[in-house]
Design a protein around this motif. Sequence first.
Motif, PDB file in Angstrom:
ATOM      1  N   ALA A   1       0.814  -1.221   0.000  1.00 55.38           N
ATOM      2  CA  ALA A   1       0.000   0.000   0.000  1.00 55.38           C
ATOM      3  C   ALA A   1       0.845   1.268   0.000  1.00 55.38           C
ATOM      4  O   ALA A   1       0.450   2.287  -0.582  1.00 55.38           O
ATOM      5  CB  ALA A   1      -0.923  -0.018   1.222  1.00 55.38           C
ATOM      6  N   VAL A   2       2.030   1.209   0.617  1.00 53.49           N
ATOM      7  CA  VAL A   2       2.869   2.411   0.669  1.00 53.49           C
ATOM      8  C   VAL A   2       3.241   2.870  -0.744  1.00 53.49           C
ATOM      9  O   VAL A   2       3.345   4.071  -1.020  1.00 53.49           O
ATOM     10  CB  VAL A   2       4.123   2.153   1.553  1.00 53.49           C
ATOM     11  CG1 VAL A   2       5.079   1.155   0.918  1.00 53.49           C
ATOM     12  CG2 VAL A   2       4.845   3.448   1.885  1.00 53.49           C
ATOM     13  N   LEU A   3       3.392   1.919  -1.651  1.00 54.40           N
ATOM     14  CA  LEU A   3       3.752   2.250  -3.036  1.00 54.40           C
ATOM     15  C   LEU A   3       2.576   2.907  -3.757  1.00 54.40           C
ATOM     16  O   LEU A   3       2.732   3.920  -4.449  1.00 54.40           O
ATOM     17  CB  LEU A   3       4.204   0.975  -3.771  1.00 54.40           C
ATOM     18  CG  LEU A   3       4.622   1.135  -5.221  1.00 54.40           C
ATOM     19  CD1 LEU A   3       5.752   2.146  -5.378  1.00 54.40           C
ATOM     20  CD2 LEU A   3       5.050  -0.230  -5.803  1.00 54.40           C
ATOM     21  N   SER A   4       1.407   2.331  -3.567  1.00 56.02           N
ATOM     22  CA  SER A   4       0.205   2.906  -4.182  1.00 56.02           C
ATOM     23  C   SER A   4      -0.020   4.336  -3.658  1.00 56.02           C
ATOM     24  O   SER A   4      -0.243   5.272  -4.437  1.00 56.02           O
ATOM     25  CB  SER A   4      -0.997   2.017  -3.847  1.00 56.02           C
ATOM     26  OG  SER A   4      -2.157   2.555  -4.390  1.00 56.02           O
ATOM     27  N   GLN A   5       0.092   4.500  -2.349  1.00 56.13           N
ATOM     28  CA  GLN A   5      -0.124   5.824  -1.757  1.00 56.13           C
ATOM     29  C   GLN A   5       0.893   6.845  -2.289  1.00 56.13           C
ATOM     30  O   GLN A   5       0.541   7.985  -2.596  1.00 56.13           O
ATOM     31  CB  GLN A   5       0.013   5.750  -0.232  1.00 56.13           C
ATOM     32  CG  GLN A   5      -1.066   4.942   0.462  1.00 56.13           C
ATOM     33  CD  GLN A   5      -0.718   4.681   1.934  1.00 56.13           C
ATOM     34  OE1 GLN A   5       0.029   5.430   2.566  1.00 56.13           O
ATOM     35  NE2 GLN A   5      -1.259   3.616   2.493  1.00 56.13           N
ATOM     36  N   ALA A   6       2.149   6.427  -2.379  1.00 58.90           N
ATOM     37  CA  ALA A   6       3.208   7.355  -2.824  1.00 58.90           C
ATOM     38  C   ALA A   6       2.952   7.810  -4.262  1.00 58.90           C
ATOM     39  O   ALA A   6       3.033   8.999  -4.573  1.00 58.90           O
ATOM     40  CB  ALA A   6       4.572   6.685  -2.714  1.00 58.90           C
ATOM     41  N   ILE A   7       2.635   6.858  -5.131  1.00 53.86           N
ATOM     42  CA  ILE A   7       2.428   7.232  -6.542  1.00 53.86           C
ATOM     43  C   ILE A   7       1.227   8.163  -6.672  1.00 53.86           C
ATOM     44  O   ILE A   7       1.276   9.171  -7.381  1.00 53.86           O
ATOM     45  CB  ILE A   7       2.246   5.967  -7.409  1.00 53.86           C
ATOM     46  CG1 ILE A   7       3.563   5.186  -7.469  1.00 53.86           C
ATOM     47  CG2 ILE A   7       1.804   6.348  -8.819  1.00 53.86           C
ATOM     48  CD1 ILE A   7       3.439   3.832  -8.143  1.00 53.86           C
ATOM     49  N   LEU A   8       0.155   7.842  -5.943  1.00 47.27           N
ATOM     50  CA  LEU A   8      -1.067   8.654  -6.092  1.00 47.27           C
ATOM     51  C   LEU A   8      -0.919  10.055  -5.500  1.00 47.27           C
ATOM     52  O   LEU A   8      -1.720  10.940  -5.796  1.00 47.27           O
ATOM     53  CB  LEU A   8      -2.262   7.927  -5.454  1.00 47.27           C
ATOM     54  CG  LEU A   8      -2.688   6.658  -6.203  1.00 47.27           C
ATOM     55  CD1 LEU A   8      -3.799   5.934  -5.455  1.00 47.27           C
ATOM     56  CD2 LEU A   8      -3.129   6.970  -7.639  1.00 47.27           C
ATOM     57  N   GLN A   9       0.117  10.265  -4.697  1.00 44.87           N
ATOM     58  CA  GLN A   9       0.361  11.620  -4.179  1.00 44.87           C
ATOM     59  C   GLN A   9       1.327  12.400  -5.052  1.00 44.87           C
ATOM     60  O   GLN A   9       1.718  13.523  -4.734  1.00 44.87           O
ATOM     61  CB  GLN A   9       0.876  11.555  -2.742  1.00 44.87           C
ATOM     62  CG  GLN A   9      -0.209  11.115  -1.764  1.00 44.87           C
ATOM     63  CD  GLN A   9       0.291  11.031  -0.341  1.00 44.87           C
ATOM     64  OE1 GLN A   9       0.733  12.008   0.234  1.00 44.87           O
ATOM     65  NE2 GLN A   9       0.226   9.850   0.251  1.00 44.87           N
ATOM     66  N   GLY A  10       1.748  11.802  -6.172  1.00 45.32           N
ATOM     67  CA  GLY A  10       2.689  12.477  -7.068  1.00 45.32           C
ATOM     68  C   GLY A  10       2.006  13.012  -8.306  1.00 45.32           C
ATOM     69  O   GLY A  10       1.015  12.455  -8.779  1.00 45.32           O
ATOM     70  N   ALA A  11       2.523  14.116  -8.823  1.00 48.31           N
ATOM     71  CA  ALA A  11       2.123  14.682 -10.113  1.00 48.31           C
ATOM     72  C   ALA A  11       0.606  14.860 -10.228  1.00 48.31           C
ATOM     73  O   ALA A  11      -0.057  15.267  -9.274  1.00 48.31           O
ATOM     74  CB  ALA A  11       2.685  13.811 -11.238  1.00 48.31           C
ATOM     75  N   SER A  12       0.042  14.524 -11.392  1.00 51.02           N
ATOM     76  CA  SER A  12      -1.403  14.644 -11.623  1.00 51.02           C
ATOM     77  C   SER A  12      -1.857  13.346 -12.277  1.00 51.02           C
ATOM     78  O   SER A  12      -1.047  12.560 -12.763  1.00 51.02           O
ATOM     79  CB  SER A  12      -1.679  15.804 -12.582  1.00 51.02           C
ATOM     80  OG  SER A  12      -1.079  15.518 -13.837  1.00 51.02           O
ATOM     81  N   ALA A  13      -3.177  13.145 -12.333  1.00 48.36           N
ATOM     82  CA  ALA A  13      -3.696  11.919 -12.942  1.00 48.36           C
ATOM     83  C   ALA A  13      -3.197  11.782 -14.385  1.00 48.36           C
ATOM     84  O   ALA A  13      -2.803  10.696 -14.823  1.00 48.36           O
ATOM     85  CB  ALA A  13      -5.218  11.937 -12.909  1.00 48.36           C
ATOM     86  N   GLN A  14      -3.182  12.889 -15.129  1.00 50.20           N
ATOM     87  CA  GLN A  14      -2.755  12.831 -16.538  1.00 50.20           C
ATOM     88  C   GLN A  14      -1.294  12.409 -16.645  1.00 50.20           C
ATOM     89  O   GLN A  14      -0.935  11.586 -17.489  1.00 50.20           O
ATOM     90  CB  GLN A  14      -2.943  14.208 -17.206  1.00 50.20           C
ATOM     91  CG  GLN A  14      -4.388  14.627 -17.390  1.00 50.20           C
ATOM     92  CD  GLN A  14      -4.980  15.301 -16.139  1.00 50.20           C
ATOM     93  OE1 GLN A  14      -4.380  15.276 -15.065  1.00 50.20           O
ATOM     94  NE2 GLN A  14      -6.161  15.869 -16.292  1.00 50.20           N
TER      95      GLN A  14
END
Length: 333
Positions: A95-108
């Motif tokens: 989950a830490v990986l999913s959380q980290a990626i989703l807090q980066g940049a933008s959806a696009q």
Amino acid sequence: MKTFEFTRPADGEAAVAAAALAKTAQQGADVRYLAGGTTLVDLMKLSVEAPARVLDINRLPLDKIEAMPDGGLKIGATVRNSDLANHAVVQKDYAVLSQAILQGASAQLRNMATTAGNLLQRTRCVYFRDLAMPCNKREPGTGCPAITGFNRSLAILGTSEHCIASNPSDMCVAMAALEATIHVQGPKGSRSIPIGDFHLLPGETPHRETVLEPGDLITHVTLPPPIAGSKHVYLKLRDRASYEFALASAAVVINVTGENVTRVRIALGGVGTKPWRSPEAEGALVGLPANQASFRKAAEAALRDAKPQSENAFKVELAKRCLAHALQMAATT
Ligand SMILES: Cc1cc2nc3c(=O)[nH]c(=O)nc-3n(C[C@H](O)[C@H](O)[C@H](O)COP(=O)(O)OP(=O)(O)OC[C@H]3O[C@@H](n4cnc5c(N)ncnc54)[C@H](O)[C@@H]3O)c2cc1C
Ligand code: SF4
């Protein structure tokens, strides 16, 4: 933008053979792989990168996420950050990986950005991206104006007198806490590199950021089997709530048995010249009760060697609070 030759290699071997002709795999490489392009094309538009040849690797079969026989996970180099963050196994076991990626940049951006490209994203130091300014990372030997200039967002751990640029990745911080391994196909064969050995400290050669050599193609990343009973948190502190790089972040994977911490992996983002695993904080915490006093002790250990610059002394306390809070969140979920 300088003109360049654009090709799509038929397979990994052809890609490696073409890229092996480059003089370097680092800053200024005359042959570059293209994945999502969200770092490379940006830098080409600014003329910070000006390769003569661009090799599009998007059609190579490197876009799968697969379970491994040992219970770990294999993540292809061109898996999009969105697909990785939203994968059911990643959300459940890493989950830490999913959380980290989703807090980066933008959806696009996450829809374009890839695993390998994220590992190799470049610093956001403003001088690095401005050809009118000197920069040791961009042009070795020209100097580092950030040391006496605008350095609010830059590093406080792992710096040198030649470069204080922070590594901007969120994904890599989580991968450091998960002890990922990076797999590379090169002109001399394949090899595997633990993520802790992949990025280099700036030292006297800040233009050299990783151990990659000309031709090296990242094929995939592996994660070890998930740790039973572990709790995961990625906490990112930044100037605004989205679409912004970390001033400080913490990736935490912790096991608490009874009242005590029995295992913990800790990595920090936004404060290091590379994704910053902290064995000091881990060592300080294991065996202690899972409470605020212990978490603060770990945070003190993590930042003990911090060397703030003229504008970013605030990061020392910010990073400590970020880590202590991430540990508290993880231990109480
Ligand atoms: C506006 C903006 C905001 C952003 N915010 C964040 C943020 O908050 N947090 C964060 O972590 N990131 C952020 N990013 C960075 C983003 O995550 C990266 O740009 C992205 O992950 C790079 O992936 P890519 O596939 O687009 O790489 P590319 O641009 O295609 O490639 C990057 C580099 O990797 C090399 N490369 C690519 N694939 C391989 C391979 N298989 N083997 C060897 N070399 C390879 C390329 O040659 C190039 O040098 C932001 C980017 C932008 C533009
Ligand atoms: S901190 Fe590094 S990237 Fe920034 S100006 Fe100095 S040498 Fe260049």
